[in-house]
Design a protein around this motif. Structure first.
Motif, mmCIF file in Angstrom:
data_model
loop_
_atom_site.group_PDB
_atom_site.id
_atom_site.type_symbol
_atom_site.label_atom_id
_atom_site.label_comp_id
_atom_site.label_asym_id
_atom_site.label_seq_id
_atom_site.Cartn_x
_atom_site.Cartn_y
_atom_site.Cartn_z
ATOM 1 N N MET A 1 14.265 -2.889 -66.378
ATOM 2 C CA MET A 1 14.206 -3.238 -64.962
ATOM 3 C C MET A 1 15.628 -3.459 -64.441
ATOM 4 S SD MET A 1 12.116 -3.547 -62.627
ATOM 5 C CE MET A 1 11.350 -4.368 -61.317
ATOM 6 N N ILE A 2 15.895 -2.952 -63.272
ATOM 7 C CA ILE A 2 17.214 -3.060 -62.661
ATOM 8 C C ILE A 2 17.272 -4.277 -61.746
ATOM 9 C CG2 ILE A 2 18.850 -1.914 -61.113
ATOM 10 C CD1 ILE A 2 18.603 -0.628 -63.847
ATOM 11 N N ASP A 3 18.351 -5.028 -61.856
ATOM 12 C CA ASP A 3 18.587 -6.221 -61.052
ATOM 13 C C ASP A 3 18.726 -5.826 -59.582
ATOM 14 O OD1 ASP A 3 19.423 -8.581 -59.931
ATOM 15 O OD2 ASP A 3 21.221 -8.769 -61.161
ATOM 16 N N LYS A 4 17.843 -6.344 -58.745
ATOM 17 C CA LYS A 4 17.848 -5.999 -57.309
ATOM 18 C C LYS A 4 18.991 -6.685 -56.553
ATOM 19 C CE LYS A 4 14.137 -3.446 -57.210
ATOM 20 N NZ LYS A 4 13.427 -2.661 -56.292
ATOM 21 N N SER A 5 19.720 -7.582 -57.205
ATOM 22 C CA SER A 5 20.832 -8.235 -56.517
ATOM 23 C C SER A 5 22.124 -7.421 -56.620
ATOM 24 C CB SER A 5 21.052 -9.645 -57.065
ATOM 25 O OG SER A 5 21.524 -9.588 -58.398
ATOM 26 N N LEU A 6 22.044 -6.233 -57.206
ATOM 27 C CA LEU A 6 23.229 -5.381 -57.328
ATOM 28 C C LEU A 6 23.764 -4.976 -55.960
ATOM 29 C CD1 LEU A 6 22.182 -2.844 -60.118
ATOM 30 C CD2 LEU A 6 23.692 -4.805 -60.342
ATOM 31 N N THR A 7 25.084 -4.898 -55.880
ATOM 32 C CA THR A 7 25.725 -4.359 -54.686
ATOM 33 C C THR A 7 26.152 -2.932 -54.999
ATOM 34 O OG1 THR A 7 26.494 -6.518 -53.938
ATOM 35 C CG2 THR A 7 27.666 -4.600 -53.097
ATOM 36 N N ILE A 8 25.669 -2.000 -54.183
ATOM 37 C CA ILE A 8 25.920 -0.583 -54.381
ATOM 38 C C ILE A 8 26.761 -0.059 -53.223
ATOM 39 C CG2 ILE A 8 24.878 1.702 -54.625
ATOM 40 C CD1 ILE A 8 22.352 0.268 -55.704
ATOM 41 N N LEU A 9 27.866 0.603 -53.541
ATOM 42 C CA LEU A 9 28.717 1.232 -52.538
ATOM 43 C C LEU A 9 28.413 2.718 -52.523
ATOM 44 C CD1 LEU A 9 31.035 1.360 -50.497
ATOM 45 C CD2 LEU A 9 32.632 1.364 -52.435
ATOM 46 N N VAL A 10 27.933 3.214 -51.384
ATOM 47 C CA VAL A 10 27.627 4.630 -51.198
ATOM 48 C C VAL A 10 28.792 5.266 -50.438
ATOM 49 C CG1 VAL A 10 26.057 6.316 -50.162
ATOM 50 C CG2 VAL A 10 25.138 4.199 -51.171
ATOM 51 N N VAL A 11 29.419 6.273 -51.063
ATOM 52 C CA VAL A 11 30.565 6.957 -50.458
ATOM 53 C C VAL A 11 30.166 8.409 -50.216
ATOM 54 C CG1 VAL A 11 33.023 7.458 -50.632
ATOM 55 C CG2 VAL A 11 32.079 5.444 -51.788
ATOM 56 N N GLU A 12 30.031 8.749 -48.947
ATOM 57 C CA GLU A 12 29.568 10.075 -48.536
ATOM 58 C C GLU A 12 30.131 10.354 -47.147
ATOM 59 O OE1 GLU A 12 28.225 13.466 -47.782
ATOM 60 O OE2 GLU A 12 27.321 12.774 -49.656
ATOM 61 N N ASP A 13 30.753 11.529 -46.965
ATOM 62 C CA ASP A 13 31.361 11.830 -45.675
ATOM 63 C C ASP A 13 30.366 12.316 -44.632
ATOM 64 O OD1 ASP A 13 31.271 14.189 -47.332
ATOM 65 O OD2 ASP A 13 32.472 15.211 -45.812
ATOM 66 N N GLU A 14 29.195 12.764 -45.039
ATOM 67 C CA GLU A 14 28.164 13.190 -44.086
ATOM 68 C C GLU A 14 27.348 11.962 -43.672
ATOM 69 O OE1 GLU A 14 27.754 16.135 -42.706
ATOM 70 O OE2 GLU A 14 29.361 17.070 -43.893
ATOM 71 N N PRO A 15 27.496 11.526 -42.403
ATOM 72 C CA PRO A 15 26.857 10.273 -41.973
ATOM 73 C C PRO A 15 25.341 10.224 -42.170
ATOM 74 C CG PRO A 15 28.399 11.052 -40.312
ATOM 75 C CD PRO A 15 28.300 12.129 -41.335
ATOM 76 N N ILE A 16 24.645 11.322 -41.930
ATOM 77 C CA ILE A 16 23.185 11.310 -42.072
ATOM 78 C C ILE A 16 22.783 11.124 -43.540
ATOM 79 C CG2 ILE A 16 21.063 12.660 -41.754
ATOM 80 C CD1 ILE A 16 22.320 11.691 -39.129
ATOM 81 N N ILE A 17 23.464 11.804 -44.436
ATOM 82 C CA ILE A 17 23.168 11.661 -45.872
ATOM 83 C C ILE A 17 23.494 10.248 -46.330
ATOM 84 C CG2 ILE A 17 23.790 12.429 -48.199
ATOM 85 C CD1 ILE A 17 24.325 15.215 -46.955
ATOM 86 N N ARG A 18 24.666 9.743 -45.907
ATOM 87 C CA ARG A 18 25.074 8.379 -46.283
ATOM 88 C C ARG A 18 24.054 7.365 -45.783
ATOM 89 N NH1 ARG A 18 29.952 8.219 -44.070
ATOM 90 N NH2 ARG A 18 29.309 7.089 -42.225
ATOM 91 N N MET A 19 23.645 7.494 -44.520
ATOM 92 C CA MET A 19 22.693 6.560 -43.932
ATOM 93 C C MET A 19 21.347 6.639 -44.646
ATOM 94 S SD MET A 19 21.276 6.357 -40.014
ATOM 95 C CE MET A 19 20.415 7.910 -40.191
ATOM 96 N N ASP A 20 20.890 7.841 -44.955
ATOM 97 C CA ASP A 20 19.606 8.011 -45.636
ATOM 98 C C ASP A 20 19.620 7.334 -47.009
ATOM 99 O OD1 ASP A 20 16.943 9.181 -45.919
ATOM 100 O OD2 ASP A 20 17.894 10.503 -47.396
ATOM 101 N N LEU A 21 20.673 7.569 -47.783
ATOM 102 C CA LEU A 21 20.774 6.947 -49.102
ATOM 103 C C LEU A 21 20.900 5.426 -48.990
ATOM 104 C CD1 LEU A 21 23.113 9.451 -50.973
ATOM 105 C CD2 LEU A 21 20.632 9.148 -51.261
ATOM 106 N N ALA A 22 21.735 4.964 -48.065
ATOM 107 C CA ALA A 22 21.939 3.517 -47.900
ATOM 108 C C ALA A 22 20.646 2.821 -47.479
ATOM 109 C CB ALA A 22 23.051 3.257 -46.890
#
Length: 120
Positions: free
Chosen positions: A1-22
């Motif tokens: 099980m993965i700790d849900k308190s993790l902070t994940i940084l999403v780095v993507e230059d395409e705003p729609i893809i970045r927003m969708d993943l985030a």
């Protein structure tokens, strides 16, 4: 099980893809930060208490691509998990930092979480 308190940084230059993943990762309960290029990502990491995971695209504008960003993050922290993604050709394994899986785009937040589970 993965700790849900993790902070994940999403780095993507395409705003729609970045927003969708985030949004997908946030909907799964993770704390998500975003950046559109490597320089911004490093500033975000420097200004954050802790980034537990970096998810970065390879091809981005600026002086540093995603592979270089991942290498710099690995140099700074052995504890930050890294996932590298691209819609293009996968990089050679020797070009990527250790324990940094590659994911082909298109992908969804659940694909990132599945890869996270497999990172040692």
């Amino acid at each position: 099980m993965i700790d849900k308190s993790l902070t994940i940084l999403v780095v993507e230059d395409e705003p729609i893809i970045r927003m969708d993943l985030a949004l997908g990762l946030a909907d799964l309960g993770y704390n998500v930060l975003e950046a559109g290029d490597a320089a911004t990502a490093l500033r975000v990491m420097d200004g954050s208490d802790a980034v537990d995971m970096l998810v970065t695209d390879i091809d981005m504008p600026g002086e540093m691509n995603g592979i270089s960003l991942a290498s710099e993050v690995r140099r700074r922290s052995d504890n930050c998990r890294i996932i590298i993604m691209s819609g293009g050709t996968p990089p050679a394994p020797h070009a990527m930092p250790p324990h940094s899986p590659f994911l082909a785009k298109p992908l969804a937040a659940k694909d990132i979480v599945a890869a996270l589970v497999r990172i040692p």
